[in-house]
Design a protein around this motif. Structure first.
Motif, PDB file in Angstrom:
ATOM      1  N   ALA A 179      10.090   0.006   6.681  1.00  0.00           N
ATOM      2  CA  ALA A 179      10.338   1.371   6.218  1.00  0.00           C
ATOM      3  C   ALA A 179      10.001   2.391   7.296  1.00  0.00           C
ATOM      4  O   ALA A 179      10.711   3.405   7.461  1.00  0.00           O
ATOM      5  CB  ALA A 179       9.534   1.646   4.949  1.00  0.00           C
ATOM      6  N   LYS A 180       8.940   2.144   8.054  1.00  0.00           N
ATOM      7  CA  LYS A 180       8.593   3.057   9.145  1.00  0.00           C
ATOM      8  C   LYS A 180       9.659   3.037  10.234  1.00  0.00           C
ATOM      9  O   LYS A 180       9.973   4.083  10.828  1.00  0.00           O
ATOM     10  CB  LYS A 180       7.229   2.680   9.722  1.00  0.00           C
ATOM     11  N   ARG A 181      10.232   1.878  10.497  1.00  0.00           N
ATOM     12  CA  ARG A 181      11.306   1.797  11.501  1.00  0.00           C
ATOM     13  C   ARG A 181      12.506   2.637  11.082  1.00  0.00           C
ATOM     14  O   ARG A 181      13.214   3.197  11.923  1.00  0.00           O
ATOM     15  CB  ARG A 181      11.727   0.338  11.693  1.00  0.00           C
ATOM     16  N   LEU A 182      12.749   2.716   9.773  1.00  0.00           N
ATOM     17  CA  LEU A 182      13.873   3.499   9.254  1.00  0.00           C
ATOM     18  C   LEU A 182      13.471   4.921   8.898  1.00  0.00           C
ATOM     19  O   LEU A 182      14.309   5.713   8.451  1.00  0.00           O
ATOM     20  CB  LEU A 182      14.455   2.810   8.024  1.00  0.00           C
ATOM     21  N   ASP A 183      12.171   5.233   9.054  1.00  0.00           N
ATOM     22  CA  ASP A 183      11.638   6.571   8.782  1.00  0.00           C
ATOM     23  C   ASP A 183      11.849   6.996   7.331  1.00  0.00           C
ATOM     24  O   ASP A 183      12.216   8.134   7.037  1.00  0.00           O
ATOM     25  CB  ASP A 183      12.264   7.610   9.725  1.00  0.00           C
ATOM     26  N   VAL A 184      11.595   6.068   6.402  1.00  0.00           N
ATOM     27  CA  VAL A 184      11.720   6.364   4.973  1.00  0.00           C
ATOM     28  C   VAL A 184      10.495   5.801   4.246  1.00  0.00           C
ATOM     29  O   VAL A 184       9.892   4.822   4.687  1.00  0.00           O
ATOM     30  CB  VAL A 184      12.994   5.761   4.344  1.00  0.00           C
ATOM     31  N   PRO A 185      10.112   6.406   3.128  1.00  0.00           N
ATOM     32  CA  PRO A 185       9.070   5.788   2.299  1.00  0.00           C
ATOM     33  C   PRO A 185       9.585   4.499   1.686  1.00  0.00           C
ATOM     34  O   PRO A 185      10.803   4.295   1.546  1.00  0.00           O
ATOM     35  CB  PRO A 185       8.783   6.845   1.234  1.00  0.00           C
ATOM     36  N   LEU A 186       8.689   3.626   1.317  1.00  0.00           N
ATOM     37  CA  LEU A 186       9.083   2.298   0.852  1.00  0.00           C
ATOM     38  C   LEU A 186      10.004   2.350  -0.354  1.00  0.00           C
ATOM     39  O   LEU A 186      10.944   1.559  -0.452  1.00  0.00           O
ATOM     40  CB  LEU A 186       7.837   1.463   0.525  1.00  0.00           C
ATOM     41  N   TYR A 187       9.759   3.265  -1.300  1.00  0.00           N
ATOM     42  CA  TYR A 187      10.612   3.288  -2.485  1.00  0.00           C
ATOM     43  C   TYR A 187      12.071   3.537  -2.118  1.00  0.00           C
ATOM     44  O   TYR A 187      12.985   3.048  -2.782  1.00  0.00           O
ATOM     45  CB  TYR A 187      10.111   4.310  -3.510  1.00  0.00           C
ATOM     46  N   ASP A 223      12.001  -9.490  13.726  1.00  0.00           N
ATOM     47  CA  ASP A 223      12.731  -8.376  13.129  1.00  0.00           C
ATOM     48  C   ASP A 223      12.138  -8.079  11.759  1.00  0.00           C
ATOM     49  O   ASP A 223      12.385  -8.818  10.802  1.00  0.00           O
ATOM     50  CB  ASP A 223      14.211  -8.722  13.002  1.00  0.00           C
ATOM     51  N   PRO A 224      11.355  -7.023  11.631  1.00  0.00           N
ATOM     52  CA  PRO A 224      10.730  -6.730  10.335  1.00  0.00           C
ATOM     53  C   PRO A 224      11.725  -6.380   9.242  1.00  0.00           C
ATOM     54  O   PRO A 224      11.393  -6.394   8.060  1.00  0.00           O
ATOM     55  CB  PRO A 224       9.818  -5.536  10.652  1.00  0.00           C
ATOM     56  N   ARG A 259       4.879  10.764   4.358  1.00  0.00           N
ATOM     57  CA  ARG A 259       5.009   9.910   5.533  1.00  0.00           C
ATOM     58  C   ARG A 259       5.791   8.644   5.158  1.00  0.00           C
ATOM     59  O   ARG A 259       5.846   8.257   3.991  1.00  0.00           O
ATOM     60  CB  ARG A 259       3.641   9.551   6.089  1.00  0.00           C
ATOM     61  N   PRO A 260       6.406   7.985   6.142  1.00  0.00           N
ATOM     62  CA  PRO A 260       7.211   6.792   5.856  1.00  0.00           C
ATOM     63  C   PRO A 260       6.355   5.568   5.581  1.00  0.00           C
ATOM     64  O   PRO A 260       5.134   5.571   5.777  1.00  0.00           O
ATOM     65  CB  PRO A 260       8.042   6.624   7.130  1.00  0.00           C
ATOM     66  N   GLY A 261       7.009   4.508   5.133  1.00  0.00           N
ATOM     67  CA  GLY A 261       6.304   3.267   4.838  1.00  0.00           C
ATOM     68  C   GLY A 261       5.641   3.307   3.479  1.00  0.00           C
ATOM     69  O   GLY A 261       6.073   4.017   2.559  1.00  0.00           O
ATOM     70  N   THR A 262       4.574   2.543   3.331  1.00  0.00           N
ATOM     71  CA  THR A 262       3.849   2.513   2.056  1.00  0.00           C
ATOM     72  C   THR A 262       2.970   3.733   1.871  1.00  0.00           C
ATOM     73  O   THR A 262       2.577   4.059   0.760  1.00  0.00           O
ATOM     74  CB  THR A 262       2.953   1.280   1.970  1.00  0.00           C
TER      75      THR A 262
END
Length: 346
Positions: free
Chosen positions: A110-118, A76-77, A338-341
């Motif tokens: 963050a990609k799983r939640l579709d949000v940028p890391l911040y 689970d990331p 885009r999401p993630g970092t």
């Protein structure tokens, strides 16, 4: 639980020009890129190990299988606390290797939640900071040329490496080439405490913003001696490695320079920033010479910073990854589309 698959590869990254600090010259940077996949998304991170802190690409590769086993076992990331604790329980030290894994986990979460890391960290992406661009040690004329190139490219904050037998001539060349720039100096432990105090007198005459790590990290009393007598503010880098170091440097510097590759990951850096604030220190985030697979994660912490030195990928001849937009040094997380970092293959 999710079936996660993991992989890593070493990448040898030539530098655009040789990069010299007081400890030596670097021509290439060996990074190790980590990938964690859940079947739909891919989390990317990277290690930029430093021999100064006891790591090499080989040591990173040696411990990554065990660290990645922890991630696969967790399944689970988003279980970042559990993964962090188990990683530390499984392997001691090795912060760059841990940072690579943790960056990839944060990217995937963050990609799983579709949000940028911040946003995963609850930070204000509209709060920005301008990163410095580093001018490595060279002869004064060449340092002046490098400075003019950086200024022409739009960089307004410069970090000048010193630690030679003629430091003032080198700084004078940089200041002449960039009369309006904000300039910081980094001696990388090259001076004795008395030398540092004397040097800070003339640093002030060149309107230097602060002096970073003037004395060896093994001399905490020397750092305090300089801090108490310096004509310019003092930043701690090699003296500020992990969370435990902050109480020890709180009365010996003005600025704490945190790096993901020293502390072991983005969440660990956030802890250090809050602790630094609690001790009355200003915050700075630095880097090694790194691909954007690592730098991108650091950029998302910009809302917590007073200062940034995130130019590691700019020193490369080419970077296989893109990251967070940083036009002329301005770290702009809110511009990320885009999401993630934000790290992805260039």
């Amino acid at each position: 639980m999710t079936d996660l698959t993991t992989a890593f590869e070493r990448v040898e990254l030539p530098l655009e020009t040789p990069f010299t600090i007081s400890r030596g010259t670097q021509h290439t940077a060996a990074n190790v890129v980590v990938r964690i996949e859940d079947g739909e998304h891919v989390g990317v991170g990277a290690a930029a190990p430093s021999r100064h802190y006891g790591e090499t690409a080989a040591t990173v590769e040696a411990v990554l299988p065990e660290l990645l086993d922890v991630v696969e076992e967790a399944g689970d990331p988003l279980a970042l606390d559990r993964i962090d604790a188990r990683i530390d329980g499984r392997i001691g030290d090795n912060p760059a290797a841990k940072a690579a894994v943790r960056i990839a986990c944060c990217d995937l979460a963050a990609k799983r939640l579709d949000v940028p890391l911040y946003r995963l960290f609850g930070l204000d992406g509209e709060r920005t900071v301008t990163s410095s661009f580093t001018v490595g040690i060279d002869d004064p004329e060449r340092m002046g040329e490098k400075t003019r190139t950086a200024v022409d490219a739009g960089y307004t904050v410069l970090k000048t490496k010193l630690g030679t037998d003629d430091d003032e001539a080198r700084l004078a060349a940089v200041r002449e080439a960039a009369p309006d720039a904000r300039i910081r100096v980094d001696a990388n432990e090259a001076w004795t405490p008395r030398e540092a105090v004397d040097n800070c007198e003339w640093l002030a005459s060149y309107d230097v913003e602060f002096c970073e790590q003037p004395v060896p990290a093994e001399d905490p009393d020397g750092l305090r001696y300089v801090y108490e007598r310096s004509a310019v503010p003092i930043a701690a880098d090699e003296s500020c490695v992990t969370l435990a170091d902050l109480p020890r440097i709180a009365d010996a510097c003005d600025v704490a320079n945190v790096k993901l590759m020293k502390c072991g990951g983005p969440r660990q850096a956030v802890e250090m920033f809050h602790a630094a604030r609690a001790h009355g220190l200003e915050t700075m985030l630095g880097c090694m010479i790194e691909t954007n697979a690592a730098i991108a994660a650091a950029a998302h912490l910009a809302p917590l910073l007073d200062y940034a030195d995130l130019d590691g990928s700019l020193l490369l001849d080419s970077d296989p990854y893109e990251g967070v937009p940083m036009p002329t040094g301005l770290v702009d997380c809110s511009a990320l589309d885009r999401p993630g970092t934000g790290a992805r293959r260039a």
